[in-house]
Scaffold this motif. Sequence first.
Motif, short mmCIF file in Angstrom:
data_model
loop_
_atom_site.label_atom_id
_atom_site.label_comp_id
_atom_site.label_asym_id
_atom_site.label_seq_id
_atom_site.Cartn_x
_atom_site.Cartn_y
_atom_site.Cartn_z
N PRO A 45 0.79 -1.24 0.00
CA PRO A 45 0.00 0.00 0.00
C PRO A 45 0.82 1.28 0.00
CG PRO A 45 -0.15 -1.14 2.12
CD PRO A 45 0.52 -2.08 1.18
N ARG A 46 2.07 1.23 0.52
CA ARG A 46 2.89 2.46 0.56
C ARG A 46 3.09 3.03 -0.84
NH1 ARG A 46 5.32 6.15 -0.44
NH2 ARG A 46 7.17 7.11 0.50
N PHE A 47 3.10 2.18 -1.85
CA PHE A 47 3.38 2.64 -3.21
C PHE A 47 2.16 2.51 -4.13
CE2 PHE A 47 7.32 1.02 -1.32
CZ PHE A 47 8.03 2.22 -1.26
N SER A 48 1.01 2.21 -3.54
CA SER A 48 -0.23 2.09 -4.30
C SER A 48 -1.09 3.32 -4.04
CB SER A 48 -0.99 0.82 -3.87
OG SER A 48 -0.19 -0.33 -4.01
N GLY A 49 -2.15 3.48 -4.84
CA GLY A 49 -3.08 4.56 -4.56
C GLY A 49 -3.57 5.27 -5.80
N LEU A 50 -4.35 6.32 -5.57
CA LEU A 50 -4.89 7.13 -6.65
C LEU A 50 -3.81 8.05 -7.22
CD1 LEU A 50 -8.34 8.02 -5.04
CD2 LEU A 50 -7.94 6.48 -6.98
N PRO A 51 -3.97 8.50 -8.44
CA PRO A 51 -2.92 9.33 -9.06
C PRO A 51 -2.89 10.75 -8.54
CG PRO A 51 -4.80 9.15 -10.53
CD PRO A 51 -5.09 8.24 -9.37
N TYR A 52 -1.73 11.36 -8.65
CA TYR A 52 -1.62 12.80 -8.42
C TYR A 52 -2.44 13.53 -9.48
CZ TYR A 52 0.67 17.22 -7.18
OH TYR A 52 0.94 18.51 -6.75
N ALA A 53 -2.40 13.00 -10.69
CA ALA A 53 -3.23 13.48 -11.79
C ALA A 53 -3.27 12.38 -12.85
CB ALA A 53 -2.68 14.77 -12.39
N CYS A 54 -4.35 12.35 -13.63
CA CYS A 54 -4.46 11.37 -14.70
C CYS A 54 -5.39 11.90 -15.77
CB CYS A 54 -4.97 10.02 -14.17
SG CYS A 54 -6.66 10.06 -13.57
N LEU B 232 2.58 -4.26 -11.24
CA LEU B 232 1.60 -3.19 -11.11
C LEU B 232 0.33 -3.59 -11.86
CD1 LEU B 232 3.84 -0.09 -11.99
CD2 LEU B 232 3.69 -1.33 -9.83
N TYR B 233 -0.81 -3.23 -11.31
CA TYR B 233 -2.05 -3.37 -12.05
C TYR B 233 -2.99 -2.24 -11.61
CZ TYR B 233 -4.14 -5.54 -7.86
OH TYR B 233 -4.60 -5.78 -6.60
N TYR B 234 -4.07 -2.07 -12.34
CA TYR B 234 -4.95 -0.92 -12.10
C TYR B 234 -6.39 -1.37 -11.87
CZ TYR B 234 -0.98 1.67 -13.90
OH TYR B 234 0.28 2.19 -14.08
N GLU B 235 -7.02 -0.73 -10.93
CA GLU B 235 -8.46 -0.86 -10.72
C GLU B 235 -9.04 0.51 -11.03
OE1 GLU B 235 -9.02 -2.28 -6.75
OE2 GLU B 235 -8.47 -4.35 -7.29
N GLY B 236 -9.48 0.68 -12.29
CA GLY B 236 -9.84 2.01 -12.76
C GLY B 236 -8.59 2.86 -12.85
N SER B 237 -8.58 3.98 -12.16
CA SER B 237 -7.38 4.84 -12.16
C SER B 237 -6.50 4.59 -10.94
CB SER B 237 -7.79 6.32 -12.19
OG SER B 237 -8.57 6.65 -11.05
N ARG B 238 -6.92 3.68 -10.08
CA ARG B 238 -6.13 3.38 -8.88
C ARG B 238 -5.05 2.37 -9.20
NH1 ARG B 238 -6.40 3.67 -3.35
NH2 ARG B 238 -5.32 2.02 -2.24
N LEU B 239 -3.80 2.68 -8.85
CA LEU B 239 -2.68 1.78 -9.10
C LEU B 239 -2.46 0.90 -7.87
CD1 LEU B 239 0.74 2.67 -10.68
CD2 LEU B 239 0.66 1.47 -8.50
N GLU B 240 -2.26 -0.40 -8.12
CA GLU B 240 -1.98 -1.35 -7.05
C GLU B 240 -0.63 -2.01 -7.32
OE1 GLU B 240 -3.76 -1.73 -4.41
OE2 GLU B 240 -5.65 -0.73 -4.98
N VAL B 241 0.18 -2.12 -6.29
CA VAL B 241 1.47 -2.79 -6.36
C VAL B 241 1.39 -4.05 -5.51
CG1 VAL B 241 3.96 -2.63 -5.92
CG2 VAL B 241 2.67 -0.59 -6.62
N ARG B 242 1.79 -5.20 -6.10
CA ARG B 242 1.83 -6.46 -5.37
C ARG B 242 3.14 -7.18 -5.66
NH1 ARG B 242 -2.64 -8.86 -2.93
NH2 ARG B 242 -4.58 -7.66 -3.17
#
Length: 287
Positions: free
Chosen positions: A22-31, A206-216
């Motif tokens: 989660p530290r490196f996942s999340g919504l974008p600063y802008a997209c 990396l993968y995306y759920e909509g515009s949210r980026l997830e790191v696993r």
Amino acid sequence: QRATRGRCAVADRRLPAGSPVPRFSGLPYACCPLPSQRERVCGRCFAQAPAAPGCLLRCSKCRWARYCSRECQAGDWQRHKRECRTLASKGGELLRLDDAPVADLLLLGRCAWRRHDASSPDDEDAAFDALETSRPTESDRALARFATTLPGLLPPSCDAGDATRLLSQFRVNNFGVTNELLSVVGAGCYPPAALLNHSCAPNAVLYYEGSRLEVRTCRDVDAGEELCHSYVELCQPTARRAAQLRERYGFECACVRCSGGLRSRAGEDVDAAMEAPHPSLGEANGA
């Protein structure tokens, strides 16, 4: 910060394969969606539009931006209102350009305005300010000059020099947002994830759920180990991956897959097999 790797992401504890980071996942600063995808995905959450045409709500002023709901349209207005005048007057001209430069222009405007409007910078603004720098190209300078001619796209304080610097940072830090079929549908600035360095033998995906980026993690990662993902398509010969990394990012990968080349478990040269000419199906069948 590591001597041979610069700024990087390091696991603070052991992470089993498949662990979210989660530290490196999340919504974008802008997209923003790619121009070619703007009628297919929501301009805010990147939800895929149903197959029926015209089902996305359209901004009545610029007639460019499209949204899946009134909530997304209202939620994006703070960002969209700055570019709306540009798109209303120059949208037709921008559509004649390729996807990449237009997405860079819109993302440039959104990032610049967000940073400009931050009267009390937060952690996200600090992460944006700390994006890795890169030497500007002539293409960066030309696109920055063009950006300054577009009405309302940039804050008054952002000149061609500032725009050039941001575009050069985008080139080595930003992400292509993909859908569930791994097709790129948009561009996004994700400063925390930009800390992840490259490896052709990655331990994270990396993968995306909509515009949210997830790191696993894609394998077990020890505490203190650097987290890396791949910047290029891995199903390519070593020489081709190396050429793409040099051209786009300006570095040589020294991971185990690059230093030793691709080998099968039986010791066969996989690079040579991938580079070898392949007969057509008809020739293979003796036709």
